[in-house]
Design a protein around this motif. Structure first.
Motif, PDB file in Angstrom:
ATOM      1  N   MET A 186     -25.029  21.066 -22.505  1.00  0.00           N
ATOM      2  CA  MET A 186     -26.450  20.924 -21.937  1.00  0.00           C
ATOM      3  C   MET A 186     -27.545  20.275 -22.862  1.00  0.00           C
ATOM      4  O   MET A 186     -28.733  20.256 -22.967  1.00  0.00           O
ATOM      5  N   ILE A 187     -26.857  19.319 -23.531  1.00  0.00           N
ATOM      6  CA  ILE A 187     -27.779  18.490 -24.580  1.00  0.00           C
ATOM      7  C   ILE A 187     -28.819  17.473 -24.005  1.00  0.00           C
ATOM      8  O   ILE A 187     -29.751  17.145 -24.719  1.00  0.00           O
ATOM      9  N   GLU A 188     -28.742  17.387 -22.934  1.00  0.00           N
ATOM     10  CA  GLU A 188     -29.678  16.422 -21.888  1.00  0.00           C
ATOM     11  C   GLU A 188     -30.924  17.231 -21.566  1.00  0.00           C
ATOM     12  O   GLU A 188     -31.939  16.441 -21.070  1.00  0.00           O
ATOM     13  N   LEU A 189     -30.775  18.283 -21.754  1.00  0.00           N
ATOM     14  CA  LEU A 189     -31.731  19.413 -20.940  1.00  0.00           C
ATOM     15  C   LEU A 189     -32.853  19.675 -22.131  1.00  0.00           C
ATOM     16  O   LEU A 189     -32.582  19.403 -23.313  1.00  0.00           O
ATOM     17  N   ASN A 190     -34.049  20.186 -21.832  1.00  0.00           N
ATOM     18  CA  ASN A 190     -35.048  21.081 -22.829  1.00  0.00           C
ATOM     19  C   ASN A 190     -34.614  22.012 -22.933  1.00  0.00           C
ATOM     20  O   ASN A 190     -34.008  22.930 -22.069  1.00  0.00           O
ATOM     21  N   ARG A 191     -34.891  22.594 -24.044  1.00  0.00           N
ATOM     22  CA  ARG A 191     -34.308  24.141 -24.609  1.00  0.00           C
ATOM     23  C   ARG A 191     -34.961  24.949 -23.636  1.00  0.00           C
ATOM     24  O   ARG A 191     -34.214  25.982 -23.073  1.00  0.00           O
ATOM     25  N   ASP A 192     -36.313  25.176 -23.161  1.00  0.00           N
ATOM     26  CA  ASP A 192     -36.594  26.209 -22.436  1.00  0.00           C
ATOM     27  C   ASP A 192     -35.951  26.214 -21.221  1.00  0.00           C
ATOM     28  O   ASP A 192     -35.530  27.484 -20.728  1.00  0.00           O
ATOM     29  N   ASN A 193     -35.771  25.094 -20.356  1.00  0.00           N
ATOM     30  CA  ASN A 193     -35.082  25.088 -18.963  1.00  0.00           C
ATOM     31  C   ASN A 193     -33.710  25.587 -19.365  1.00  0.00           C
ATOM     32  O   ASN A 193     -32.977  26.212 -18.458  1.00  0.00           O
ATOM     33  N   ALA A 194     -32.995  24.957 -20.380  1.00  0.00           N
ATOM     34  CA  ALA A 194     -31.516  25.333 -20.747  1.00  0.00           C
ATOM     35  C   ALA A 194     -31.417  26.870 -20.722  1.00  0.00           C
ATOM     36  O   ALA A 194     -30.507  27.499 -20.178  1.00  0.00           O
ATOM     37  N   LYS A 195     -32.347  27.432 -21.518  1.00  0.00           N
ATOM     38  CA  LYS A 195     -32.187  28.849 -21.594  1.00  0.00           C
ATOM     39  C   LYS A 195     -32.432  29.847 -20.184  1.00  0.00           C
ATOM     40  O   LYS A 195     -31.647  30.601 -20.044  1.00  0.00           O
ATOM     41  N   GLN A 196     -33.229  29.250 -19.551  1.00  0.00           N
ATOM     42  CA  GLN A 196     -33.404  29.928 -18.192  1.00  0.00           C
ATOM     43  C   GLN A 196     -32.493  29.793 -17.186  1.00  0.00           C
ATOM     44  O   GLN A 196     -32.085  30.691 -16.333  1.00  0.00           O
ATOM     45  N   LEU A 208     -34.684  18.524 -35.828  1.00  0.00           N
ATOM     46  CA  LEU A 208     -33.381  18.035 -36.129  1.00  0.00           C
ATOM     47  C   LEU A 208     -33.200  16.542 -35.479  1.00  0.00           C
ATOM     48  O   LEU A 208     -32.219  15.830 -36.406  1.00  0.00           O
ATOM     49  N   PHE A 209     -33.494  16.336 -34.417  1.00  0.00           N
ATOM     50  CA  PHE A 209     -33.218  14.997 -33.778  1.00  0.00           C
ATOM     51  C   PHE A 209     -34.519  14.958 -32.616  1.00  0.00           C
ATOM     52  O   PHE A 209     -34.360  15.449 -31.805  1.00  0.00           O
ATOM     53  N   PRO A 210     -35.414  13.988 -32.926  1.00  0.00           N
ATOM     54  CA  PRO A 210     -36.617  13.707 -32.325  1.00  0.00           C
ATOM     55  C   PRO A 210     -36.434  12.999 -31.014  1.00  0.00           C
ATOM     56  O   PRO A 210     -37.289  12.952 -30.077  1.00  0.00           O
ATOM     57  N   ASP A 211     -35.279  12.161 -30.797  1.00  0.00           N
ATOM     58  CA  ASP A 211     -35.056  11.548 -29.661  1.00  0.00           C
ATOM     59  C   ASP A 211     -34.220  12.460 -28.498  1.00  0.00           C
ATOM     60  O   ASP A 211     -34.043  13.631 -28.904  1.00  0.00           O
ATOM     61  N   SER A 212     -33.836  11.625 -27.449  1.00  0.00           N
ATOM     62  CA  SER A 212     -33.220  12.322 -26.432  1.00  0.00           C
ATOM     63  C   SER A 212     -31.799  12.888 -26.652  1.00  0.00           C
ATOM     64  O   SER A 212     -31.207  11.869 -27.252  1.00  0.00           O
ATOM     65  N   GLY A 213     -31.285  13.686 -26.192  1.00  0.00           N
ATOM     66  CA  GLY A 213     -29.765  13.998 -26.258  1.00  0.00           C
ATOM     67  C   GLY A 213     -28.775  12.889 -25.590  1.00  0.00           C
ATOM     68  O   GLY A 213     -27.961  12.655 -26.077  1.00  0.00           O
ATOM     69  N   ARG A 214     -29.647  12.254 -24.621  1.00  0.00           N
ATOM     70  CA  ARG A 214     -28.883  11.173 -23.858  1.00  0.00           C
ATOM     71  C   ARG A 214     -28.568   9.922 -24.832  1.00  0.00           C
ATOM     72  O   ARG A 214     -27.561   9.326 -24.833  1.00  0.00           O
ATOM     73  N   SER A 215     -29.470   9.844 -25.941  1.00  0.00           N
ATOM     74  CA  SER A 215     -29.414   8.615 -26.873  1.00  0.00           C
ATOM     75  C   SER A 215     -28.239   8.710 -27.477  1.00  0.00           C
ATOM     76  O   SER A 215     -27.547   7.728 -28.026  1.00  0.00           O
ATOM     77  N   LEU A 216     -28.109   9.915 -27.945  1.00  0.00           N
ATOM     78  CA  LEU A 216     -26.954  10.152 -28.723  1.00  0.00           C
ATOM     79  C   LEU A 216     -25.426  10.003 -28.229  1.00  0.00           C
ATOM     80  O   LEU A 216     -24.521   9.406 -28.623  1.00  0.00           O
ATOM     81  N   LEU A 217     -25.496  10.158 -26.609  1.00  0.00           N
ATOM     82  CA  LEU A 217     -24.146   9.952 -25.974  1.00  0.00           C
ATOM     83  C   LEU A 217     -24.309   8.331 -25.694  1.00  0.00           C
ATOM     84  O   LEU A 217     -23.045   7.529 -25.844  1.00  0.00           O
ATOM     85  N   ASP A 218     -25.130   7.588 -25.530  1.00  0.00           N
ATOM     86  CA  ASP A 218     -25.364   6.186 -25.394  1.00  0.00           C
ATOM     87  C   ASP A 218     -24.962   5.568 -26.652  1.00  0.00           C
ATOM     88  O   ASP A 218     -24.388   4.388 -26.648  1.00  0.00           O
ATOM     89  N   SER A 219     -25.231   5.975 -27.628  1.00  0.00           N
ATOM     90  CA  SER A 219     -24.920   5.296 -29.030  1.00  0.00           C
ATOM     91  C   SER A 219     -23.758   5.890 -30.168  1.00  0.00           C
ATOM     92  O   SER A 219     -23.694   5.761 -31.038  1.00  0.00           O
ATOM     93  N   VAL A 220     -22.987   6.672 -29.290  1.00  0.00           N
ATOM     94  CA  VAL A 220     -21.912   7.509 -29.928  1.00  0.00           C
ATOM     95  C   VAL A 220     -22.456   8.042 -31.079  1.00  0.00           C
ATOM     96  O   VAL A 220     -21.720   8.192 -32.434  1.00  0.00           O
TER      97      VAL A 220
END
Length: 363
Positions: A331-341, A21-33
């Motif tokens: 939790m957008i800045e985390l990876n999915r496996d760690n977020a779920k755990q 869906l989005f190959p870049d980091s979640g932080r990049s969405l926050l930084d670029s609105v």
């Protein structure tokens, strides 16, 4: 003996976005609105993009349900940005010709959309998102909306003379229509994300909380309203530079006092990053507190025992029925496996604490 005094769990809002869906980091969405989020739709076409959005929402919901979280979201998988997604649904904002502003007390500079005409409500923005999530989740689904003070701080303006209070009031007039539409669709868990209130207590007391209250007061008895006030999304770049970008922890006490007469049932605060002094919970009054016990800027998974210990500390100031355990923020800045755990351990910690409250341990 079982009691009705139960600690529950909830997510704040966002969940990691899958790479399809989005190959870049979640932080990049926050930084670029959120500007880069829609590139995938251009690349693969609207139909395939919609299919991937639906898939991402189902995945986020499945992870939360399997983790045992009580109050979930759709992961905000359809959103480019927690503020801009909603603003795109309003008339009067130019998203094509961005302007640079300084915001969050001068901590950031961003190219942002511009208010060029009176803010008006075109149609429902998040209702179909809610309906999709509820049909798949069959649990309490919470929908997030950006708060007025935070919107006013995050957008350029050429219509309201740059007056943040005027911008906030104009936004509140239109977003209350979205609240009504969500309630009519069956949504009973609605959260406003308004962290800017915490950064300027003078403005919060003068107009910020009053404007926020106007968004929900007409529906006080029809839904459970949450207010999320984090200290700021984790920002590794700012931390590396030594920039003090987070709002001060000590503002929580006064803000909780100011919120006592509002329609908001639950106040979500950040407690993990910075190890918040939980004596502030003595200011909760009648409000439930959604206490952040998971660091959303760090993929390290908190042990169940550590989360439970933090919960026990909170119970020194709150009865169990007023405590909800949660992540600090989205939790957008985390990876999915760690977020779920992290969420699994959150739920296990809540179960452990509830067993202790019921007096079943040691018998």
């Amino acid at each position: 003996m079982k009691t009705d005094k139960v600690i529950t769990t909830a997510v704040v809002g966002s969940y990691p976005k899958p790479r399809y869906l989005f190959p870049d980091s979640g932080r990049s969405l926050l930084d670029s609105v959120g500007a880069g989020f829609w590139g995938m739709r251009t690349k693969i076409g609207p139909k395939e993009h919609q299919r991937r959005l639906d898939r991402a929402v189902r995945l986020a919901i499945r992870d939360q349900v399997q983790a045992g979280v009580d109050i979930i979201s759709d992961g905000e998988e359809r959103r480019d940005h927690y503020i801009m997604y909603v603003l795109r649904g309003l008339e009067g904002i130019d998203f094509e010709h961005l302007e640079e502003i300084t915001f969050r007390e001068g901590k950031y500079k961003r190219m942002v959309p511009v208010i060029v005409n009176r803010l008006t409500y075109r149609q429902a923005i998040t209702v179909e998102d809610f309906r999709f999530a509820r049909s798949y989740a069959r649990k309490m689904v919470k929908v997030n909306l950006p708060g007025p003070a935070t919107v006013a701080d995050t957008i350029a303006d050429r219509f309201y003379q740059g007056d943040r209070e005027r911008i906030a009031r104009a936004y509140a007039l239109v977003i209350k229509k979205e609240v009504g539409n969500l309630i009519n669709a069956g949504c009973r868990e609605i959260q406003f994300d308004d962290p800017v209130l915490k950064r300027n207590l003078e403005a919060a007391g003068q107009w910020g909380i009053d404007v926020l209250e106007s968004c929900v007061s007409d529906y006080r008895l029809e839904a459970q309203f949450y207010l999320h006030i984090c200290r700021g999304y984790p920002d590794p770049a700012s931390e590396k530079e030594g920039t003090l970008y987070k709002a001060p922890q000590e503002n929580y006490a006064e803000l909780l006092d100011l919120l006592q007469e509002t329609s908001f049932d639950i106040v979500s605060i950040e407690g993990a990053q910075g190890s918040l002094d939980l004596s502030v919970l003595a200011h909760a009054g009648s409000k439930k507190i959604m206490l952040g016990v998971l660091d959303v800027g760090n993929n390290q998974v908190e042990p169940v025992g550590d989360i439970a210990a933090r919960g026990r500390e909170a119970l020194s100031y709150l009865p169990p029925e007023q405590l909800i355990l949660s992540p600090d923020c989205g939790m957008i800045e985390l990876n999915r496996d760690n977020a779920k755990q992290k969420l699994k351990n959150l739920s296990l910690a809540a179960k452990l604490l509830n067993r202790e409250i019921d007096g079943t341990i040691g018998r």
